[in-house]
Write a protein that holds these residues in place. Structure first.
Motif, PDB file in Angstrom:
ATOM      1  N   HIS A 489      16.158  62.954  24.364  1.00 18.58           N
ATOM      2  CA  HIS A 489      16.482  63.757  25.552  1.00 18.58           C
ATOM      3  C   HIS A 489      15.527  64.939  25.689  1.00 18.58           C
ATOM      4  CE1 HIS A 489      20.944  62.246  25.584  1.00 18.58           C
ATOM      5  NE2 HIS A 489      20.067  61.320  25.915  1.00 18.58           N
ATOM      6  N   SER A 492      12.243  64.219  27.370  1.00 18.16           N
ATOM      7  CA  SER A 492      12.342  63.551  28.670  1.00 18.16           C
ATOM      8  C   SER A 492      11.360  64.101  29.688  1.00 18.16           C
ATOM      9  CB  SER A 492      13.768  63.681  29.217  1.00 18.16           C
ATOM     10  OG  SER A 492      14.074  65.059  29.454  1.00 18.16           O
ATOM     11  N   GLN A 497      16.850  67.979  32.103  1.00 18.69           N
ATOM     12  CA  GLN A 497      17.400  66.935  31.240  1.00 18.69           C
ATOM     13  C   GLN A 497      17.447  67.332  29.770  1.00 18.69           C
ATOM     14  OE1 GLN A 497      18.657  64.047  32.388  1.00 18.69           O
ATOM     15  NE2 GLN A 497      18.273  64.801  34.458  1.00 18.69           N
ATOM     16  N   GLN A 498      16.723  68.383  29.404  1.00 21.33           N
ATOM     17  CA  GLN A 498      16.672  68.775  28.003  1.00 21.33           C
ATOM     18  C   GLN A 498      18.013  69.386  27.559  1.00 21.33           C
ATOM     19  OE1 GLN A 498      13.393  71.444  27.443  1.00 21.33           O
ATOM     20  NE2 GLN A 498      11.875  69.792  27.357  1.00 21.33           N
TER      21      GLN A 498
END
Length: 689
Positions: A489, A492, A497-498
């Motif tokens: 993740h 990403s 999104q982290q």
């Protein structure tokens, strides 16, 4: 000598035979079904022929001439399937193809356990008391059971491998046991003939390897101890046996040779005996396996003789030039199965997503220096202390259609203790991720004091099961699984999104939930993967993944981590983690799945059993014991499911009326609801089920 040989088998034995054929300069032809199109035994052969079934004699013989540019002059049957089938030997002779095995008479007599016992008795070889007459019905056998005495053993007359063998300790259980044994025998061997034997308590299973040529020479190559069994299936074997002294070794070896000579045996074969732990100098003939045995590598390791090579040479008409060998050192073999020992040994199927085999030779059939990866030079010199016979390849599929044995790990040492230590070390180094295996169970057996002392019998494993505790995932293992997802993740590319935990106010760690063996574990991860703070069970520890595992606080812990993305549709995955021979399947739970699990726990009333009966594994329904609407009692068998050549009964969980629509032949998936039990109390107004 033959220029090409067809190997009429699959899996590790097909790969092992191919290795020796190549070392002899003989081309190999494999056969495969649609389930095995990407199997290793197909990849290592010089050519391969698609067939519909490994049990079809006609297809096997036709495959020998299916490739015009490479006709096979001989067929090696391996073991299992058709290896002891007289019809295959006859069909080979009719087609002008050499059958690498004994003659039809030997196959016929020794392939029938009833006939073989009568035959060897006439030659003065002792057998176990029992009742063995052809054509006996279930009623006949029930009536004969009292004469044999209890406990007794029901055995199929055809086949081997423990399939269909059933221990019965009381008269009331005989009828059901016979019905089950007939189904298994018919499905596995095409012959449901059964017989009864007195069960020898605390028995030792000793077998003797014999070699015989067509020129009148018969020798034995010592014995193997095969007493560590579960459900009559061997798990750990060794050579020589720690039970026998030299005088008994010579007597049992000569008895085996007499059995072989009595049927004019040609090739490699094994004569199996039962000995009492209390009277090691007394032994009884059980059966002769007219083929190569699964455990043949331990004999090869202590004698330095390649048995497959001699099978081929004898079939080509050569004389035995091997003198009766001196057994040197000690060898132990462990069978790796695709099964879950912590869950009643249920079979496991799937895709291999990570693989490391302890001899380092899993990626090629023959080493560049000419050394066979079975650990034996062509000149008979042993090499190294560990050998692996395997059919595994990374990315390959383990099918529920065939036997669950995946590989064999074989060790060699100057002493028995050295051999056991080397085997344990090799199992600890073995990594097979993507399916559940019995490696942790094997290591637990090898560590037992009674096993190390050689105090063995065929019931030891059943007694030991209650004492073996299977490991739960440690905090470091759970952290590694969470960090593997966390890292994906984090990389990403999108800051949104982290899982940085950023909030207006106090940052919040990323939360990961995993289900393992029915338990849900929660892991919190704060910070970047390179310097994360991981919280497991309220303990927070700095951690990061490395190329060899995980740094967990001040410790560096070796682990192998692999991710199965088969659950990508639900945006979750399964993380597999291996540590010292133990592997964990950690199923990532989405928030919705976690809530559903929690609600199910809250809804369950303590002491109330689930009325829904589910299939414990994918398989085929082979018997339905009740009809829709029947009244059943708790513990009663409702239906039987077969997977990986083993039957698994599904029993009623409570008293009530059964709702079932399945029939024999239906396919079921794991966790599929196969029946429901409606308790009479459930329909009584005012009462809580």
């Amino acid at each position: 000598m033959f220029s090409a040989v067809l190997v009429a088998n699959r899996g590790e034995i097909s790969c092992r035979i191919t290795r020796t054929l190549h070392s002899m300069g003989i081309r190999s032809i494999a056969v495969y079904t649609e389930h095995d199109h990407d199997a290793k035994h197909v990849r290592v052969a010089d050519a391969a022929v698609l067939i519909g079934s490994y049990l079809s004699v006609e297809e096997i013989v036709a495959a020998a001439h299916a490739i015009p540019s490479m006709n096979a002059e001989a067929i090696h049957p391996g073991y299992g399937f058709l290896s002891e089938n007289a019809h295959l030997a006859e069909a080979c002779a009719a087609a002008g193809v050499t059958f690498i095995g004994p003659g039809v008479d030997a196959l016929t007599i020794m392939g029938d356990k009833i006939a073989s016992k009568k035959h060897v008795t006439e030659r003065g070889v002792a057998v176990i008391p029992g009742v063995a007459e052809p054509g006996m019905t279930n009623d006949d056998l029930v009536a004969a059971a009292d004469e044999v005495g209890f406990p007794l053993l029901i055995k199929p007359s055809a086949g081997g491998g423990g399939k269909g063998m059933t221990i019965v300790r009381e008269p009331a259980a005989v009828a059901d046991a016979l019905a089950s044994a007939r189904r298994v025998a018919s499905a596995a061997f095409g012959d449901d003939t059964l017989f009864l034997e007195r069960l020898v308590e605390k028995p030792r299973h000793i077998e003797v390897q014999v070699l015989a040529d067509s020129h009148g020479t018969t020798i034995h190559l010592g014995e193997r101890e095969c007493s560590l069994q579960r459900r009559h299936q061997k798990i750990i074997e060794e050579a020589p046996s720690p039970l026998l002294d030299e005088a008994t070794r010579q007597r049992i070896g000569e008895a085996a040779c007499e059995v072989a000579r009595s049927v004019n045996y040609v090739g490699a074969g094994t004569v199996e005996f039962l000995a009492s732990d209390n009277s090691p100098d007394e032994f009884f003939f059980m059966e002769m396996n007219t083929r190569l045995q699964v455990e043949h590598p331990v004999t090869e390791m202590v004698t330095g003789i390649d048995l497959v090579e001699w099978q081929v040479r004898i079939a080509a008409g050569e004389k035995l030039t091997v003198e009766k060998p001196q057994l040197t050192g000690h060898s132990v073999e462990a069978r790796i199965y695709s099964e879950d020992p912590a869950n009643d040994f249920l079979p496991s199927a799937g895709r291999i997503i990570a693989l490391y085999e302890a001899d380092g030779a899993h990626s090629s059939s023959v080493h560049s220096d000419g050394l066979h990866s079975d650990g034996v030079h062509s000149d008979g010199v042993r090499a190294g202390s560990v050998r692996v016979d395997s059919s595994l390849v990374e990315g390959g599929t383990v099918s529920a259609n065939y036997d669950p044995m995946l590989a064999k790990v074989i060790s060699y040492g100057a002493t028995r203790d050295e051999a056991f230590t080397a085997l344990d070390r090799a199992l600890a180094d073995t990594v097979i991720l993507g399916v559940t295996t019995n490696i942790e169970f094997l290591r637990a057996l090898l560590a037992r004091d009674d096993v190390r002392a050689g105090a063995l019998d065929t019931g030891l494993i059943e007694r030991a099961l209650a004492e073996i505790e299977f490991a739960a995932p440690s905090p470091a293992v759970l952290a590694a699984a969470a960090l593997s997802i966390h890292s994906d993740h984090w990389m990403s590319g999108s800051p949104w999104q982290q899982p940085s935990g950023w909030r207006v106010g106090k940052h919040r760690p990323a939360r990961y939930r995993f289900e393992c063996a029915g338990t849900v574990h929660e892991v919190l991860v704060a910070g970047p993967p390179s310097a994360a703070q991981v919280t497991v069970a309220d303990q927070t520890t700095p951690a990061r993944l490395t190329s060899t595992g995980i740094e967990w606080g001040t410790l560096s812990i070796p682990l192998t981590i692999a991710r199965d993305s088969a659950r990508a549709a639900s945006d979750t995955s399964t993380i597999w983690v291996a540590q010292q021979g133990t592997s964990f399947s950690l199923i990532e739970q989405s928030r919705a799945e976690s809530l559903a699990t929690h609600r199910a726990t809250l809804a369950r009333v303590a002491g109330v059993v689930d009325p829904e009966l589910r299939s414990p594994m994918p398989g085929t329904v082979v018997a339905v014991a009740v009809a829709h609407g029947d009244t059943v009692t708790a513990g009663q068998t409702v239906l039987t499911i077969e997977a990986m050549k083993m039957e698994h009964p599904v029993v009623a969980t409570l008293d009530g009326v059964v709702d079932i629509s399945l029939k024999p032949g239906d396919l079921v998936t794991r966790d599929q609801i196969v029946a429901r039990i409606e308790s009479p109390q459930a329909s009584t107004e005012g009462e809580t089920p």
